[in-house]
Design a protein around this motif. Sequence first.
Motif, PDB file in Angstrom:
ATOM      1  N   GLN A 187      -6.142   9.331  -5.908  1.00  0.00           N
ATOM      2  CA  GLN A 187      -5.354   9.212  -4.682  1.00  0.00           C
ATOM      3  C   GLN A 187      -5.307   7.763  -4.200  1.00  0.00           C
ATOM      4  OE1 GLN A 187      -7.226  11.984  -1.986  1.00  0.00           O
ATOM      5  NE2 GLN A 187      -5.718  13.582  -2.449  1.00  0.00           N
ATOM      6  N   GLU A 188      -6.420   7.060  -4.299  1.00  0.00           N
ATOM      7  CA  GLU A 188      -6.457   5.658  -3.883  1.00  0.00           C
ATOM      8  C   GLU A 188      -5.528   4.814  -4.751  1.00  0.00           C
ATOM      9  OE1 GLU A 188      -7.104   2.201  -1.890  1.00  0.00           O
ATOM     10  OE2 GLU A 188      -7.612   4.226  -1.232  1.00  0.00           O
ATOM     11  N   ALA A 189      -5.477   5.110  -6.055  1.00  0.00           N
ATOM     12  CA  ALA A 189      -4.583   4.375  -6.954  1.00  0.00           C
ATOM     13  C   ALA A 189      -3.125   4.596  -6.555  1.00  0.00           C
ATOM     14  CB  ALA A 189      -4.817   4.793  -8.396  1.00  0.00           C
ATOM     15  N   LYS A 190      -2.763   5.834  -6.202  1.00  0.00           N
ATOM     16  CA  LYS A 190      -1.398   6.129  -5.753  1.00  0.00           C
ATOM     17  C   LYS A 190      -1.097   5.382  -4.451  1.00  0.00           C
ATOM     18  CE  LYS A 190      -1.008  10.819  -7.597  1.00  0.00           C
ATOM     19  NZ  LYS A 190      -0.907  12.233  -7.240  1.00  0.00           N
ATOM     20  N   ALA A 191      -2.049   5.418  -3.524  1.00  0.00           N
ATOM     21  CA  ALA A 191      -1.861   4.741  -2.240  1.00  0.00           C
ATOM     22  C   ALA A 191      -1.725   3.240  -2.451  1.00  0.00           C
ATOM     23  CB  ALA A 191      -3.030   5.056  -1.306  1.00  0.00           C
ATOM     24  N   GLN A 192      -2.574   2.670  -3.293  1.00  0.00           N
ATOM     25  CA  GLN A 192      -2.551   1.226  -3.556  1.00  0.00           C
ATOM     26  C   GLN A 192      -1.206   0.811  -4.163  1.00  0.00           C
ATOM     27  OE1 GLN A 192      -3.821  -1.807  -2.557  1.00  0.00           O
ATOM     28  NE2 GLN A 192      -5.698  -0.664  -2.488  1.00  0.00           N
ATOM     29  N   ALA A 193      -0.711   1.615  -5.119  1.00  0.00           N
ATOM     30  CA  ALA A 193       0.577   1.312  -5.757  1.00  0.00           C
ATOM     31  C   ALA A 193       1.711   1.341  -4.735  1.00  0.00           C
ATOM     32  CB  ALA A 193       0.848   2.299  -6.886  1.00  0.00           C
ATOM     33  N   LEU A 194       1.676   2.326  -3.847  1.00  0.00           N
ATOM     34  CA  LEU A 194       2.720   2.416  -2.827  1.00  0.00           C
ATOM     35  C   LEU A 194       2.612   1.265  -1.827  1.00  0.00           C
ATOM     36  CD1 LEU A 194       5.073   3.835  -1.465  1.00  0.00           C
ATOM     37  CD2 LEU A 194       3.419   5.331  -0.320  1.00  0.00           C
ATOM     38  N   MET A 195       1.389   0.922  -1.433  1.00  0.00           N
ATOM     39  CA  MET A 195       1.208  -0.153  -0.462  1.00  0.00           C
ATOM     40  C   MET A 195       1.674  -1.502  -1.011  1.00  0.00           C
ATOM     41  SD  MET A 195      -2.329   0.867   1.519  1.00  0.00           S
ATOM     42  CE  MET A 195      -3.346   1.028   0.079  1.00  0.00           C
ATOM     43  N   GLU A 196       1.597  -1.686  -2.319  1.00  0.00           N
ATOM     44  CA  GLU A 196       2.092  -2.924  -2.939  1.00  0.00           C
ATOM     45  C   GLU A 196       3.617  -3.008  -2.881  1.00  0.00           C
ATOM     46  OE1 GLU A 196       0.539  -5.578  -4.182  1.00  0.00           O
ATOM     47  OE2 GLU A 196      -1.467  -4.788  -3.802  1.00  0.00           O
ATOM     48  N   GLU A 197       4.286  -1.861  -2.762  1.00  0.00           N
ATOM     49  CA  GLU A 197       5.752  -1.823  -2.755  1.00  0.00           C
ATOM     50  C   GLU A 197       6.341  -1.868  -1.348  1.00  0.00           C
ATOM     51  OE1 GLU A 197       7.089   1.592  -4.866  1.00  0.00           O
ATOM     52  OE2 GLU A 197       6.180   0.961  -6.747  1.00  0.00           O
ATOM     53  N   LEU A 198       5.495  -1.836  -0.322  1.00  0.00           N
ATOM     54  CA  LEU A 198       5.982  -1.819   1.054  1.00  0.00           C
ATOM     55  C   LEU A 198       5.756  -3.170   1.715  1.00  0.00           C
ATOM     56  CD1 LEU A 198       4.650   1.684   2.096  1.00  0.00           C
ATOM     57  CD2 LEU A 198       6.995   1.080   1.483  1.00  0.00           C
ATOM     58  N   ARG A 199       6.791  -3.671   2.349  1.00  0.00           N
ATOM     59  CA  ARG A 199       6.759  -4.987   2.985  1.00  0.00           C
ATOM     60  C   ARG A 199       6.134  -4.877   4.383  1.00  0.00           C
ATOM     61  NH1 ARG A 199      10.706  -8.849   1.739  1.00  0.00           N
ATOM     62  NH2 ARG A 199      11.937  -7.151   0.911  1.00  0.00           N
ATOM     63  N   CYS A 200       5.309  -5.844   4.723  1.00  0.00           N
ATOM     64  CA  CYS A 200       4.729  -5.909   6.070  1.00  0.00           C
ATOM     65  C   CYS A 200       5.832  -6.304   7.050  1.00  0.00           C
ATOM     66  CB  CYS A 200       3.588  -6.921   6.102  1.00  0.00           C
ATOM     67  SG  CYS A 200       2.921  -7.160   7.757  1.00  0.00           S
ATOM     68  N   LEU A 201       5.946  -5.560   8.123  1.00  0.00           N
ATOM     69  CA  LEU A 201       6.991  -5.842   9.108  1.00  0.00           C
ATOM     70  C   LEU A 201       6.681  -7.076   9.943  1.00  0.00           C
ATOM     71  CD1 LEU A 201       7.579  -2.180  10.250  1.00  0.00           C
ATOM     72  CD2 LEU A 201       9.025  -3.538   8.752  1.00  0.00           C
ATOM     73  N   VAL A 202       5.417  -7.474  10.001  1.00  0.00           N
ATOM     74  CA  VAL A 202       5.021  -8.637  10.777  1.00  0.00           C
ATOM     75  C   VAL A 202       5.094  -9.896   9.919  1.00  0.00           C
ATOM     76  CG1 VAL A 202       3.150  -9.696  12.095  1.00  0.00           C
ATOM     77  CG2 VAL A 202       3.549  -7.237  12.259  1.00  0.00           C
ATOM     78  N   CYS A 203       4.451  -9.852   8.747  1.00  0.00           N
ATOM     79  CA  CYS A 203       4.362 -11.036   7.875  1.00  0.00           C
ATOM     80  C   CYS A 203       5.654 -11.273   7.106  1.00  0.00           C
ATOM     81  CB  CYS A 203       3.224 -10.874   6.877  1.00  0.00           C
ATOM     82  SG  CYS A 203       1.653 -10.536   7.676  1.00  0.00           S
ATOM     83  N   GLN A 204       6.341 -10.236   6.723  1.00  0.00           N
ATOM     84  CA  GLN A 204       7.624 -10.234   6.029  1.00  0.00           C
ATOM     85  C   GLN A 204       7.581 -10.787   4.618  1.00  0.00           C
ATOM     86  OE1 GLN A 204      10.560 -11.978   8.558  1.00  0.00           O
ATOM     87  NE2 GLN A 204      10.172 -10.539  10.195  1.00  0.00           N
ATOM     88  N   GLY A 205       6.622 -11.604   4.290  1.00  0.00           N
ATOM     89  CA  GLY A 205       6.548 -12.135   2.936  1.00  0.00           C
ATOM     90  C   GLY A 205       5.416 -11.500   2.147  1.00  0.00           C
ATOM     91  N   GLN A 206       4.717 -10.562   2.751  1.00  0.00           N
ATOM     92  CA  GLN A 206       3.581  -9.924   2.101  1.00  0.00           C
ATOM     93  C   GLN A 206       3.757  -8.416   2.101  1.00  0.00           C
ATOM     94  OE1 GLN A 206       0.421 -11.425   4.709  1.00  0.00           O
ATOM     95  NE2 GLN A 206      -0.438 -12.453   2.918  1.00  0.00           N
ATOM     96  N   SER A 207       3.093  -7.784   1.155  1.00  0.00           N
ATOM     97  CA  SER A 207       3.066  -6.330   1.171  1.00  0.00           C
ATOM     98  C   SER A 207       2.030  -5.883   2.192  1.00  0.00           C
ATOM     99  CB  SER A 207       2.702  -5.798  -0.215  1.00  0.00           C
ATOM    100  OG  SER A 207       1.353  -6.107  -0.515  1.00  0.00           O
ATOM    101  N   ILE A 208       2.066  -4.611   2.566  1.00  0.00           N
ATOM    102  CA  ILE A 208       1.067  -4.132   3.524  1.00  0.00           C
ATOM    103  C   ILE A 208      -0.324  -4.123   2.894  1.00  0.00           C
ATOM    104  CG2 ILE A 208       2.725  -2.812   4.872  1.00  0.00           C
ATOM    105  CD1 ILE A 208       1.535  -0.262   3.600  1.00  0.00           C
ATOM    106  N   ALA A 209      -0.401  -4.122   1.579  1.00  0.00           N
ATOM    107  CA  ALA A 209      -1.699  -4.170   0.910  1.00  0.00           C
ATOM    108  C   ALA A 209      -2.351  -5.539   1.074  1.00  0.00           C
ATOM    109  CB  ALA A 209      -1.540  -3.844  -0.570  1.00  0.00           C
ATOM    110  N   ASP A 210      -1.554  -6.588   1.180  1.00  0.00           N
ATOM    111  CA  ASP A 210      -2.072  -7.955   1.254  1.00  0.00           C
ATOM    112  C   ASP A 210      -2.182  -8.503   2.672  1.00  0.00           C
ATOM    113  OD1 ASP A 210      -2.109  -8.001  -1.509  1.00  0.00           O
ATOM    114  OD2 ASP A 210      -0.083  -8.821  -1.643  1.00  0.00           O
ATOM    115  N   SER A 211      -1.493  -7.893   3.612  1.00  0.00           N
ATOM    116  CA  SER A 211      -1.397  -8.434   4.961  1.00  0.00           C
ATOM    117  C   SER A 211      -2.622  -8.092   5.812  1.00  0.00           C
ATOM    118  CB  SER A 211      -0.147  -7.876   5.644  1.00  0.00           C
ATOM    119  OG  SER A 211      -0.092  -8.296   6.982  1.00  0.00           O
TER     120      SER A 211
END
Length: 135
Positions: free
Chosen positions: A37-61
């Motif tokens: 489940q964590e692997a699925k979540a991590q993969a999805l979080m890498e594909e979603l853009r942070c609305l605040v940072c805009q240049g980072q994924s939510i996984a990195d922000s």
Amino acid sequence: MRSLVLAIAFLLGAPAIADSNMPPAYWANRQLPDAEQEAKAQALMEELRCLVCQGQSIADSDADLAGDMRDLVRRRIAAGEKPDSIRAWLVDRYGDWISYRPTAKPVSWPLWAAPIILLIFGAAAAAGRMRRRRK
């Protein structure tokens, strides 16, 4: 003079007030106990853009909103929801821009065609220039 000092204090103090006093969401910085489940979540979080940072994924922000979104993704994955339905819900809520995965909607076709058209024009310009040099 007193009002000037007060105005400067308010301006310099505003960024400190902007920080959240709320604790981070539970799953914002924790991993799910189930590795799959964590692997699925991590993969999805890498594909979603942070609305605040805009240049980072939510996984990195490190933004608070990104932490809340990581929490949301992990909770929904843990509840058994599929990553595609979570992405669809987020795209519905925030628009196509939130996803790093490109869409194939007709409105984005010019973006897909632009590199090909530019290559064709570039090749035609280079061929024309080469013909003029030969003469």
